[in-house]
Design a protein around this motif. Structure first.
Motif, PDB file in Angstrom:
ATOM      1  N   SER A   1       0.736  -1.145   0.022  1.00 52.27           N
ATOM      2  CA  SER A   1      -0.047  -0.056   0.029  1.00 52.27           C
ATOM      3  C   SER A   1       0.989   1.390   0.047  1.00 52.27           C
ATOM      4  CB  SER A   1      -0.960  -0.012   1.168  1.00 52.27           C
ATOM      5  OG  SER A   1      -0.084   0.256   2.533  1.00 52.27           O
TER       6      SER A   1
ATOM      7  N   ARG B   1       1.131   3.361   2.232  1.00 54.11           N
ATOM      8  CA  ARG B   1       1.788   3.705   3.557  1.00 54.11           C
ATOM      9  C   ARG B   1       2.965   2.587   3.663  1.00 54.11           C
ATOM     10  NH1 ARG B   1       0.749   5.360   8.650  1.00 54.11           N
ATOM     11  NH2 ARG B   1      -1.462   6.375   7.871  1.00 54.11           N
ATOM     12  N   GLU B   2       2.788   1.510   3.043  1.00 49.25           N
ATOM     13  CA  GLU B   2       3.864   0.437   3.160  1.00 49.25           C
ATOM     14  C   GLU B   2       5.024   1.135   2.443  1.00 49.25           C
ATOM     15  OE1 GLU B   2       1.842  -3.582   4.150  1.00 49.25           O
ATOM     16  OE2 GLU B   2       1.528  -2.955   2.019  1.00 49.25           O
TER      17      GLU B   2
ATOM     18  N   ALA C   1       6.812   4.071   4.524  1.00 50.55           N
ATOM     19  CA  ALA C   1       7.542   3.529   5.325  1.00 50.55           C
ATOM     20  C   ALA C   1       8.971   2.845   4.654  1.00 50.55           C
ATOM     21  CB  ALA C   1       6.461   2.251   6.028  1.00 50.55           C
TER      22      ALA C   1
ATOM     23  N   LEU D   1       1.810  10.992   4.425  1.00 45.43           N
ATOM     24  CA  LEU D   1       2.227   9.895   5.274  1.00 45.43           C
ATOM     25  C   LEU D   1       3.874  10.531   5.864  1.00 45.43           C
ATOM     26  CD1 LEU D   1       1.220   7.114   2.990  1.00 45.43           C
ATOM     27  CD2 LEU D   1       0.558   7.453   5.342  1.00 45.43           C
TER      28      LEU D   1
ATOM     29  N   TYR E   1       5.014  10.806   9.613  1.00 46.13           N
ATOM     30  CA  TYR E   1       6.061   9.681  10.081  1.00 46.13           C
ATOM     31  C   TYR E   1       7.199  11.099  10.827  1.00 46.13           C
ATOM     32  CZ  TYR E   1       4.481   5.596   7.873  1.00 46.13           C
ATOM     33  OH  TYR E   1       3.648   4.461   7.691  1.00 46.13           O
TER      34      TYR E   1
ATOM     35  N   ARG F   1       5.191   5.609  15.107  1.00 46.42           N
ATOM     36  CA  ARG F   1       4.225   5.137  14.224  1.00 46.42           C
ATOM     37  C   ARG F   1       5.099   4.710  13.188  1.00 46.42           C
ATOM     38  NH1 ARG F   1      -0.281   2.895  14.091  1.00 46.42           N
ATOM     39  NH2 ARG F   1       0.994   1.511  13.047  1.00 46.42           N
ATOM     40  N   PHE F   2       6.176   5.405  12.665  1.00 45.48           N
ATOM     41  CA  PHE F   2       6.921   5.092  11.730  1.00 45.48           C
ATOM     42  C   PHE F   2       7.612   3.724  12.028  1.00 45.48           C
ATOM     43  CE2 PHE F   2      11.516   5.324  10.103  1.00 45.48           C
ATOM     44  CZ  PHE F   2      11.329   4.516   9.017  1.00 45.48           C
TER      45      PHE F   2
ATOM     46  N   ASP G   1       5.099   0.813  11.439  1.00 46.66           N
ATOM     47  CA  ASP G   1       4.624   0.614  10.233  1.00 46.66           C
ATOM     48  C   ASP G   1       5.948  -0.120   9.356  1.00 46.66           C
ATOM     49  OD1 ASP G   1       2.197   1.553  10.561  1.00 46.66           O
ATOM     50  OD2 ASP G   1       2.631   3.519   9.503  1.00 46.66           O
TER      51      ASP G   1
ATOM     52  N   ALA H   1       6.631  -3.844  10.272  1.00 49.28           N
ATOM     53  CA  ALA H   1       5.537  -4.709   9.613  1.00 49.28           C
ATOM     54  C   ALA H   1       5.669  -5.151   8.121  1.00 49.28           C
ATOM     55  CB  ALA H   1       4.085  -4.421   9.887  1.00 49.28           C
ATOM     56  N   ALA H   2       6.116  -3.802   7.486  1.00 50.97           N
ATOM     57  CA  ALA H   2       6.374  -3.743   5.982  1.00 50.97           C
ATOM     58  C   ALA H   2       7.559  -4.478   5.575  1.00 50.97           C
ATOM     59  CB  ALA H   2       6.291  -2.188   5.322  1.00 50.97           C
TER      60      ALA H   2
END
Length: 361
Positions: free
Chosen positions: A218, A220-221, A224, A308, A312, A318-319, A322, A325-326
């Motif tokens: 995505s 966001r990913e 990140a 985004l 971040y 938050r960064f 994310d 996970a990515a």
């Protein structure tokens, strides 16, 4: 010899069903010591796992790998290299790039590429322009591979990148083993890794979405993952570009986003060390000490990416969440043991394993 035995025996077992596969695997495991790495008890166990069978069906003949010890040895390689350099730079950023480039060839629609196979060991992949400068990182990990011969290169490279992130103060990374090495070159085409510049703002933005979208990420990913540019630097003898993105290139942080949003103004680089700059298009801050690639600038040129970046820049936690996970998702793309499909037939699974290990026709 072993490859022929494995091909005939296991192919026959595959045709006759699961029970015969297990019976033949048991027989082979006692003979399948590492011969050019083609078949081993570890491989057989992983193959059984990829088929959705019970691992206990195969004898545990392989020596268990102490991954905590491997992580410590990787950290020591990073520390020793930094001490040898003595200039504030580090191998850590290059290890992150190695793991990323070994994994970033995945294509969701084609179902190929990714970290499984560690095919960057072979031509043509290791000489792709996008992989320039990664040879020293691969070489630095060879002593660890020799110390732990049971670990695959694919696992070692991805683990090294993850350890490097943590060693630089980044987020905790969820990493798990299970990648197998190929003994054949990659079959995926060059060009799947991102370019720094497409010579046009809109095309560069579209390129980022196309490359990362091909892997199933995505917006966001995507943003990140690009945040990893907070560490390391570009070298003219590798990429043609020059300089670090941040003033703390061995510290994993949200600083790339803070520099993009709060730093600058970012202008086209015209000179370098008092002489005209004749390298590719890049941007620099007023001091000339920091740089951004066109693909970095795309993160503030595009309104959705910029939102985004601003998020971040204000919220490192938050960064980190994310990114972690990515990153884990990136390293596991295309690895059968992590991405089993309920529609994958037993025969198809066997064909995949045969292809990976060079046992096909």
């Amino acid at each position: 010899m072993l490859g022929n035995i494995a091909r005939c025996t296991l192919a026959q077992a595959a045709r006759s069903g699961t029970s015969n596969f297990i019976r033949h695997a048991r027989g082979l495991s006692s003979r399948a010591e590492v011969v050019s790495g083609r078949f081993s008890p570890l491989l057989l166990a992983a193959t059984v796992s990829a088929a959705g069978l019970t691992l206990s069906a195969v004898p545990a003949a392989a020596v268990p790998i102490d991954y905590a010890a491997v992580k410590k040895d990787i950290a020591q390689v990073i520390e020793a290299d930094a001490a040898k350099r003595g200039d504030g730079t580090s191998l850590a950023g290059t290890l992150v790039r190695l793991a990323w480039h070994a994994s970033g060839t995945y294509c969701k629609s084609a179902g190929n590429g990714g970290s499984a196979g560690a095919t960057m060991r072979f031509e043509p992949e290791k000489s792709w322009g996008a992989n320039a400068g990664l040879g020293p990182a691969r070489a630095a990990l060879e002593p660890i591979k020799a110390k732990y011969p049971g670990i695959s290169y694919a696992d070692l490279w991805t683990l090294a990148g993850s350890v490097a992130i943590e060693e630089m103060g980044g987020p905790s990374i969820k990493w798990r083993p299970g990648r197998l090495d190929s003994h054949k070159p990659t079959t995926v085409p060059d060009g799947r890794l991102p370019d720094a510049d497409k010579q046009d703002i809109g095309k560069t933005i579209d390129h980022i979405r196309a490359v990362f979208g091909r892997m199933g990420f995505s917006d966001r990913e995507m943003v990140a993952l690009i945040g990893a540019h907070a560490v390391g630097r570009c070298h003219t003898d590798a990429s043609g570009y020059w300089g670090p993105w941040t003033l703390a290139e061995t510290t994993f942080s949200n600083d790339l986003f803070r520099q993009l949003v709060e730093g600058g103004p970012w202008t086209v680089k015209r000179t370098h060390e008092g002489k005209p700059w004749n390298g590719p298009l890049q941007f620099e801050d007023p001091s000339g000490k920091l740089m951004m690639l066109p693909s970095d600038m795309a993160l503030i040129w595009d309104k959705d990416f910029r939102k985004l970046c601003e998020e971040y820049a204000k919220d490192e936690d938050r960064f980190f969440a994310d990114f972690s996970a990515a990153w884990t998702k990136l390293l596991e793309l295309g690895v059968p043991v992590f991405n089993q499909s309920t529609s994958l037939t037993f025969a198809a699974m066997f064909r995949r394993v045969f292809d990976l290990f060079g046992l096909g026709n």
